[in-house]
Design a protein around this motif. Sequence first.
Motif, PDB file in Angstrom:
ATOM      1  N   CYS A 265       0.842  -1.201   0.000  1.00 26.88           N
ATOM      2  CA  CYS A 265       0.000   0.000   0.000  1.00 26.88           C
ATOM      3  C   CYS A 265       0.876   1.249   0.000  1.00 26.88           C
ATOM      4  O   CYS A 265       0.685   2.158   0.806  1.00 26.88           O
ATOM      5  CB  CYS A 265      -0.937  -0.017   1.206  1.00 26.88           C
ATOM      6  SG  CYS A 265      -2.523   0.773   0.870  1.00 26.88           S
TER       7      CYS A 265
ATOM      8  N   THR B  12      -0.191   2.212  -5.017  1.00 23.46           N
ATOM      9  CA  THR B  12      -1.627   2.208  -4.717  1.00 23.46           C
ATOM     10  C   THR B  12      -2.370   3.134  -5.665  1.00 23.46           C
ATOM     11  O   THR B  12      -3.429   2.783  -6.204  1.00 23.46           O
ATOM     12  CB  THR B  12      -1.875   2.656  -3.268  1.00 23.46           C
ATOM     13  OG1 THR B  12      -1.235   1.750  -2.388  1.00 23.46           O
ATOM     14  CG2 THR B  12      -3.362   2.726  -2.954  1.00 23.46           C
TER      15      THR B  12
ATOM     16  N   THR C 156      -7.509  -4.660  -5.921  1.00 25.55           N
ATOM     17  CA  THR C 156      -6.255  -4.967  -5.238  1.00 25.55           C
ATOM     18  C   THR C 156      -6.452  -5.621  -3.881  1.00 25.55           C
ATOM     19  O   THR C 156      -7.300  -5.204  -3.092  1.00 25.55           O
ATOM     20  CB  THR C 156      -5.428  -3.677  -5.039  1.00 25.55           C
ATOM     21  OG1 THR C 156      -5.086  -3.138  -6.325  1.00 25.55           O
ATOM     22  CG2 THR C 156      -4.148  -3.944  -4.262  1.00 25.55           C
TER      23      THR C 156
ATOM     24  N   ALA D 125      -4.224  -5.898  -0.682  1.00 23.68           N
ATOM     25  CA  ALA D 125      -3.043  -5.195  -0.180  1.00 23.68           C
ATOM     26  C   ALA D 125      -2.444  -5.893   1.037  1.00 23.68           C
ATOM     27  O   ALA D 125      -3.146  -6.502   1.844  1.00 23.68           O
ATOM     28  CB  ALA D 125      -3.400  -3.755   0.191  1.00 23.68           C
TER      29      ALA D 125
ATOM     30  N   GLN E 157       2.339   2.726   5.714  1.00 25.09           N
ATOM     31  CA  GLN E 157       1.290   2.186   4.848  1.00 25.09           C
ATOM     32  C   GLN E 157       0.051   1.756   5.629  1.00 25.09           C
ATOM     33  O   GLN E 157      -1.008   1.548   5.055  1.00 25.09           O
ATOM     34  CB  GLN E 157       1.823   0.976   4.065  1.00 25.09           C
ATOM     35  CG  GLN E 157       2.967   1.280   3.129  1.00 25.09           C
ATOM     36  CD  GLN E 157       3.476   0.040   2.410  1.00 25.09           C
ATOM     37  OE1 GLN E 157       2.876  -1.033   2.490  1.00 25.09           O
ATOM     38  NE2 GLN E 157       4.589   0.169   1.708  1.00 25.09           N
TER      39      GLN E 157
END
Length: 206
Positions: free
Chosen positions: A115, A119, A129, A131, A138
Motif C-alpha cells: 500500500c 496504490t 487490489t 493489499a 502504509q
Amino acid sequence: MVPPHCTCLLGPGYALLRPEFAVAGQALRRGKGPVRRILLFMGGMDQDNATSTALRGLRDIAKAGVAIDVVLGAGAPHRDQVRALCENTPNARLHVQVDNMAELMASADLAIGACGSATWERCFLGLPTIAIVLADNQRRSAHDLAAAGYIVNLGDVATVTPEMVAQAATALMVDDAGRLALSSRTLGLARRVPATVADLIYQEAL
C-alpha cells in the motif's frame, strides 16, 4: 501552512503519476469476466519477501491457468528465491526492473501489492487490489482504503500467510460483481482530475 493565494492540489486525484498511466487509462476497458491475469508487485525491494509468501498462495490458481506477472527491482534481496518459485509455478513470469508498469497493470484483472505509491497507480487504472502492509507509513492508508471499500487489506506482512492470500484471491475471483465494484470505486477515487492536468503536475515536479 500555505499563503492565502496558494492553490492546494490535495488528495489522490492529484497523485503524481507518470504520463504512461494516462496513456494506458485512455484505452482501458474494465468489466465483468473471469480473472485471467494477476499482477504481484510488493515494491522494488520487498525486504520482507512478501512476494514469495503471496506467490505460494497463488500456486493452485496459477495451476488452473491464470497468468501471474511477478515484478521485482534489480536490487531485491530475495530475487533468486522468487525466480526459483516462478520457475516452479505454472504460468508465473518474473519481471525485473520494468519500465512498463502501466501496461502490466492495465492488462491485469487483479493485483496483490503493497500500500505504497503504487496504490494510486492501481487506483487510476481501476485495478482491484489485495493489499499487504509492508511498513508503518502504509498502515493508515491501507486501513482507510479498505474501510471505504477501495481495496481488500490482509494486514501486516508479518501475519500474512499463503493461505490468507489464496483465500482472498479466490474470493475475489469468484465474485465478479464485487471485483467490478472495487474497480469502479477506485476509478472514481483517482480520476477526479483530467489526465492532462495530472501530466502537467508531473512535468512541473520534474
